[in-house]
Design a protein around this motif. Structure first.
Motif, PDB file in Angstrom:
ATOM      1  N   ARG A  15       0.856  -1.178   0.000  1.00 32.37           N
ATOM      2  CA  ARG A  15       0.000   0.000   0.000  1.00 32.37           C
ATOM      3  C   ARG A  15       0.894   1.230   0.000  1.00 32.37           C
ATOM      4  NH1 ARG A  15      -4.037  -1.425   4.979  1.00 32.37           N
ATOM      5  NH2 ARG A  15      -4.731  -3.414   4.149  1.00 32.37           N
ATOM      6  N   LYS A  16       0.458   2.226  -0.724  1.00 32.87           N
ATOM      7  CA  LYS A  16       1.108   3.528  -0.647  1.00 32.87           C
ATOM      8  C   LYS A  16       0.020   4.575  -0.579  1.00 32.87           C
ATOM      9  CE  LYS A  16       1.897   3.606  -5.612  1.00 32.87           C
ATOM     10  NZ  LYS A  16       2.892   3.712  -6.662  1.00 32.87           N
ATOM     11  N   SER A  17       0.344   5.705  -0.034  1.00 32.02           N
ATOM     12  CA  SER A  17      -0.637   6.762   0.151  1.00 32.02           C
ATOM     13  C   SER A  17      -1.161   7.267  -1.186  1.00 32.02           C
ATOM     14  CB  SER A  17      -0.001   7.920   0.919  1.00 32.02           C
ATOM     15  OG  SER A  17      -0.883   9.019   0.979  1.00 32.02           O
ATOM     16  N   VAL A  30       3.882   0.058   2.402  1.00 34.09           N
ATOM     17  CA  VAL A  30       3.668  -0.842   3.536  1.00 34.09           C
ATOM     18  C   VAL A  30       2.942  -2.101   3.081  1.00 34.09           C
ATOM     19  CG1 VAL A  30       3.596   1.094   5.168  1.00 34.09           C
ATOM     20  CG2 VAL A  30       1.471   0.156   4.286  1.00 34.09           C
ATOM     21  N   TRP A  61       2.760  -0.705  15.413  1.00 32.50           N
ATOM     22  CA  TRP A  61       2.226   0.011  14.262  1.00 32.50           C
ATOM     23  C   TRP A  61       1.368   1.216  14.645  1.00 32.50           C
ATOM     24  CZ3 TRP A  61       3.648   0.793   9.608  1.00 32.50           C
ATOM     25  CH2 TRP A  61       2.772   1.251   8.637  1.00 32.50           C
ATOM     26  N   LEU A  65       1.970   5.175  13.464  1.00 30.33           N
ATOM     27  CA  LEU A  65       0.946   6.006  12.822  1.00 30.33           C
ATOM     28  C   LEU A  65       0.690   7.290  13.615  1.00 30.33           C
ATOM     29  CD1 LEU A  65      -1.644   3.309  11.662  1.00 30.33           C
ATOM     30  CD2 LEU A  65       0.288   4.278  10.388  1.00 30.33           C
ATOM     31  N   PHE A 110       2.651  10.205   3.352  1.00 31.84           N
ATOM     32  CA  PHE A 110       2.315   9.068   4.208  1.00 31.84           C
ATOM     33  C   PHE A 110       1.401   9.532   5.347  1.00 31.84           C
ATOM     34  CE2 PHE A 110       3.570   6.450   7.973  1.00 31.84           C
ATOM     35  CZ  PHE A 110       2.948   5.271   7.584  1.00 31.84           C
ATOM     36  N   VAL A 114      -2.263   8.351   6.442  1.00 37.02           N
ATOM     37  CA  VAL A 114      -2.580   7.885   7.792  1.00 37.02           C
ATOM     38  C   VAL A 114      -3.829   8.587   8.301  1.00 37.02           C
ATOM     39  CG1 VAL A 114      -1.790   7.854  10.195  1.00 37.02           C
ATOM     40  CG2 VAL A 114      -0.196   7.230   8.357  1.00 37.02           C
ATOM     41  N   GLN A 118      -5.816   5.152   5.551  1.00 36.36           N
ATOM     42  CA  GLN A 118      -5.343   4.264   4.493  1.00 36.36           C
ATOM     43  C   GLN A 118      -4.404   3.168   4.997  1.00 36.36           C
ATOM     44  OE1 GLN A 118      -3.688   6.620   1.289  1.00 36.36           O
ATOM     45  NE2 GLN A 118      -5.490   7.954   1.231  1.00 36.36           N
ATOM     46  N   PHE A 119      -3.857   3.336   6.184  1.00 33.77           N
ATOM     47  CA  PHE A 119      -2.882   2.365   6.688  1.00 33.77           C
ATOM     48  C   PHE A 119      -3.340   1.661   7.963  1.00 33.77           C
ATOM     49  CE2 PHE A 119      -0.591   5.481   4.157  1.00 33.77           C
ATOM     50  CZ  PHE A 119      -0.018   4.653   3.220  1.00 33.77           C
TER      51      PHE A 119
END
Length: 122
Positions: A15-17, A30, A61, A65, A110, A114, A118-119
């Protein structure tokens, strides 16, 4: 955004932003995995399967974040350190000495991802 990548003997999803832009090349990537989240930097020129990867334990994690959202730095349990470097770059360093150095725009994209959830671990 998700893209296919290869890990040791397996395929996984990164995953990427969505704030990283469409040009690729410079983003925090990630990959949720069993008991951890794998993190790598897309700007490394090596083939995807040989780029440095840092494993963030699932219990650390949420702290990563929170630090990304607040612009903070610090230790993430026993496993990692998040540091701010000259020029606003952010380093994620594990206890084996593997370091990922993200530029200020990469880390900002990123952090925006967050903020949008998205993460979040699913």
């Amino acid at each position: 955004m998700r893209e296919s990548a290869y890990g040791p003997g397996r395929t996984f999803w990164l995953r990427k932003s969505s704030y990283s832009g469409s040009n690729g090349g410079q983003c925090v990537e990630v990959c949720p995995a069993a008991g951890q989240v794998l993190v790598r930097d897309s700007k490394y020129a090596r083939p995807a399967e040989s780029r440095p990867i840092i494993a963030v334990p699932n219990d650390a994690w949420p702290t990563l974040l929170e630090l990304a959202l607040s612009g903070g730095v610090g230790e993430l349990g026993e496993a990692l350190v998040l540091e701010r470097r000259r020029g606003g770059d952010t380093a994620v360093v594990d206890r084996q000495g593997i370091e990922l150095l993200f530029t200020a725009p990469e880390w900002d994209a990123f952090a925006k991802g967050v903020a949008d959830g998205q993460f979040d671990l699913e």
